[in-house]
Design a protein around this motif. Structure first.
Motif, PDB file in Angstrom:
ATOM      1  N   UNK A 165     -11.196  -8.848   9.646  1.00 33.55           N
ATOM      2  CA  UNK A 165     -10.816  -9.319   8.169  1.00 33.55           C
ATOM      3  C   UNK A 165     -11.624  -8.313   7.084  1.00 33.55           C
ATOM      4  N   UNK A 166     -11.988  -7.218   7.811  1.00 30.09           N
ATOM      5  CA  UNK A 166     -12.562  -5.888   6.903  1.00 30.09           C
ATOM      6  C   UNK A 166     -13.719  -6.580   6.201  1.00 30.09           C
TER       7      UNK A 166
ATOM      8  N   UNK B 236      -4.597 -16.645   1.988  1.00 32.23           N
ATOM      9  CA  UNK B 236      -4.306 -15.014   2.213  1.00 32.23           C
ATOM     10  C   UNK B 236      -3.799 -14.509   1.177  1.00 32.23           C
ATOM     11  N   UNK B 237      -4.276 -13.530   0.652  1.00 30.80           N
ATOM     12  CA  UNK B 237      -3.899 -13.035  -0.755  1.00 30.80           C
ATOM     13  C   UNK B 237      -2.243 -12.469  -0.514  1.00 30.80           C
ATOM     14  N   UNK B 238      -2.032 -12.063   0.618  1.00 29.45           N
ATOM     15  CA  UNK B 238      -0.869 -11.599   1.234  1.00 29.45           C
ATOM     16  C   UNK B 238       0.474 -12.695   1.078  1.00 29.45           C
TER      17      UNK B 238
ATOM     18  N   UNK C  90      -3.664  -5.732 -16.310  1.00 30.23           N
ATOM     19  CA  UNK C  90      -3.885  -4.556 -16.796  1.00 30.23           C
ATOM     20  C   UNK C  90      -4.415  -3.614 -15.965  1.00 30.23           C
ATOM     21  N   UNK C  91      -5.525  -3.914 -15.359  1.00 27.24           N
ATOM     22  CA  UNK C  91      -6.302  -2.861 -14.543  1.00 27.24           C
ATOM     23  C   UNK C  91      -6.598  -3.391 -13.151  1.00 27.24           C
ATOM     24  N   UNK C  92      -6.620  -2.415 -12.027  1.00 32.66           N
ATOM     25  CA  UNK C  92      -6.946  -2.819 -10.877  1.00 32.66           C
ATOM     26  C   UNK C  92      -8.262  -1.714 -10.591  1.00 32.66           C
ATOM     27  N   UNK C  93      -9.354  -2.410 -10.429  1.00 35.91           N
ATOM     28  CA  UNK C  93     -10.450  -1.732 -10.103  1.00 35.91           C
ATOM     29  C   UNK C  93     -10.939  -1.930  -8.691  1.00 35.91           C
ATOM     30  N   UNK C  94     -10.777  -1.133  -7.670  1.00 36.10           N
ATOM     31  CA  UNK C  94     -10.919  -1.808  -6.390  1.00 36.10           C
ATOM     32  C   UNK C  94     -11.827  -0.411  -5.620  1.00 36.10           C
ATOM     33  N   UNK C  95     -12.582  -1.260  -4.514  1.00 36.21           N
ATOM     34  CA  UNK C  95     -13.062  -0.048  -3.441  1.00 36.21           C
ATOM     35  C   UNK C  95     -12.050  -0.108  -2.363  1.00 36.21           C
ATOM     36  N   UNK C  96     -11.839   1.154  -1.947  1.00 40.59           N
ATOM     37  CA  UNK C  96     -10.917   1.187  -0.829  1.00 40.59           C
ATOM     38  C   UNK C  96     -11.516   2.471  -0.074  1.00 40.59           C
TER      39      UNK C  96
ATOM     40  N   UNK D 103     -10.497  -5.801   1.636  1.00 38.08           N
ATOM     41  CA  UNK D 103     -10.514  -5.480   3.082  1.00 38.08           C
ATOM     42  C   UNK D 103      -9.547  -4.536   3.425  1.00 38.08           C
ATOM     43  N   UNK D 104      -9.990  -3.171   4.001  1.00 42.56           N
ATOM     44  CA  UNK D 104      -9.069  -2.169   4.358  1.00 42.56           C
ATOM     45  C   UNK D 104      -8.008  -2.227   4.990  1.00 42.56           C
ATOM     46  N   UNK D 105      -7.664  -3.331   5.989  1.00 42.68           N
ATOM     47  CA  UNK D 105      -6.540  -3.162   6.752  1.00 42.68           C
ATOM     48  C   UNK D 105      -5.467  -3.756   5.854  1.00 42.68           C
ATOM     49  N   UNK D 106      -5.500  -4.242   4.642  1.00 42.50           N
ATOM     50  CA  UNK D 106      -4.165  -4.565   3.812  1.00 42.50           C
ATOM     51  C   UNK D 106      -4.721  -3.858   2.229  1.00 42.50           C
ATOM     52  N   UNK D 107      -5.335  -2.980   2.239  1.00 39.82           N
ATOM     53  CA  UNK D 107      -5.499  -2.265   1.148  1.00 39.82           C
ATOM     54  C   UNK D 107      -3.979  -2.148   0.139  1.00 39.82           C
ATOM     55  N   UNK D 108      -3.111  -1.256   0.739  1.00 39.78           N
ATOM     56  CA  UNK D 108      -2.084  -0.725   0.274  1.00 39.78           C
ATOM     57  C   UNK D 108      -0.958  -2.011   0.122  1.00 39.78           C
ATOM     58  N   UNK D 109      -0.634  -3.001   0.991  1.00 41.25           N
ATOM     59  CA  UNK D 109      -0.003  -4.241   0.675  1.00 41.25           C
ATOM     60  C   UNK D 109      -0.349  -5.095  -0.717  1.00 41.25           C
TER      61      UNK D 109
END
Ligand code: SAM
Length: 292
Positions: free
Chosen positions: A26-27, A102-104, A147-153, A128-134
């Motif tokens: 689950x990252x 589950x956010x997905x 308006x803004x996406x501020x994320x650690x990837x 969680x890195x396994x689903x960053x892009x989706x």
């Protein structure tokens, strides 16, 4: 409980107190650095009036700092074993709503309507890195008022999102993100600032979603198909990679490239977003001519 949670000992004390076991798949790598937490909160410009959605609050380290500045926060966490810990660490924060989903699969718009007055929202997260892009693409492609996406990837993913044409990192993800957003690197985060330590370094990236589309694209689905084809076979010339879409004959593609003023021998990674827009619009008009 107002003490910060972002130290190795505070995190491990909580984990032990609740008998929590980390799930690698689950990252679950929790951030243990105040300075980076502050950079994320500042990068998001979190303040009065803000409605924030956090994906994967973990034990609530970042959540508490965001909630103490913003109006409302909704945290979506998949792992039900973290819910009692979050009840413990966020109990005093009346503006926080924890959702165990589950956010997905979640109905994000429905949740925003229910808990964040329909937005606009800022997405702030140590993803969680396994689903960053989706996750990021759900927020950009679906009609979500963000308006803004501020994320650690993962560092390499941030570099791809931020890459410019011509470089080795420039690809379909760069185009997809930059089609909607201006990008900005907020902080570089070495792996030792997490527990347990992951085997990659990270970057906090800010994606500022433009209120209006910057690129004039007649048919978004066709635009993204052209982008996918152009990067699908990176070593092929545009003439060959676009022809392999099967949408137009090779001669048709040749003409479209000529009309768009793009050398057929170029490769996808050298095209700017304006050129991708022009090329897909030209292909679109040619297709209409063919149908007539
Ligand atoms: N926010 C915490 C921090 O910064 O220390 C934890 C971040 S950790 C990298 C990722 C979090 O996302 C974990 O709590 C994990 O359980 C959660 N998570 C993983 N997959 C998820 C999903 N599909 N939906 C919601 N949360 C998820």
């Amino acid at each position: 409980m107002n003490k910060r949670l972002s130290s190795h000992s505070a995190t491990m004390d909580l984990v032990k107190k609740h008998g929590f076991k980390f799930t690698k798949s689950l990252g679950q790598n929790f951030l243990i650095d105040d300075n980076i937490i502050d950079k994320i909160v500042d990068g998001a410009g979190a303040g009065p009036g803000d409605k924030i959605i956090e994906v994967g609050p973990g034990i609530g380290t970042l959540t508490r700092e965001l909630a103490s500045r913003a109006d409302k926060l909704m945290a979506v966490e998949i792992d039900r074993n973290l819910i009692p810990i979050l009840a413990d660490t966020l109990g005093d924060y009346k503006n926080v709503k924890i959702v165990n989903e589950d956010i997905i699969k979640a109905d994000i718009r429905g949740l925003i309507d229910e808990n964040l007055d329909g937005g606009p929202v800022k997405l702030v997260a140590n993803l969680p890195y396994y689903i960053t892009t989706p996750i990021i693409m759900r927020f950009l492609e679906e009609d979500i008022n963000v308006t803004d996406i501020v994320v650690m990837v993962q560092k390499e993913v941030a570099e791809r999102m931020n890459a410019q044409p011509g470089g080795k990192d420039f690809g379909a993800l760069s185009v997809a993100v930059q089609y909607y957003c201006d990008t900005e690197i907020v902080a570089k985060v070495p792996r030792h600032l997490f527990v347990p330590q992951p085997n990659v370094d990270s970057i906090v990236i800010a994606l500022r979603v433009r209120p209006e589309r910057k690129y004039k694209v007649d048919d978004e689905a066709l635009f993204f198909r052209v982008v996918k084809a152009a990067f699908g076979q990176r070593r092929k010339t545009l003439l060959n990679s676009i022809s392999s879409m099967g949408t137009l004959s090779k001669d048709g593609v040749k003409e479209a490239l000529l009309e768009a003023g793009i050398d057929e021998k170029r490769r996808g990674e050298t095209l700017s977003l304006d050129e991708f827009a022009l090329l897909s619009n030209t292909i679109g008009s040619k297709l209409k001519e063919t149908v007539k």
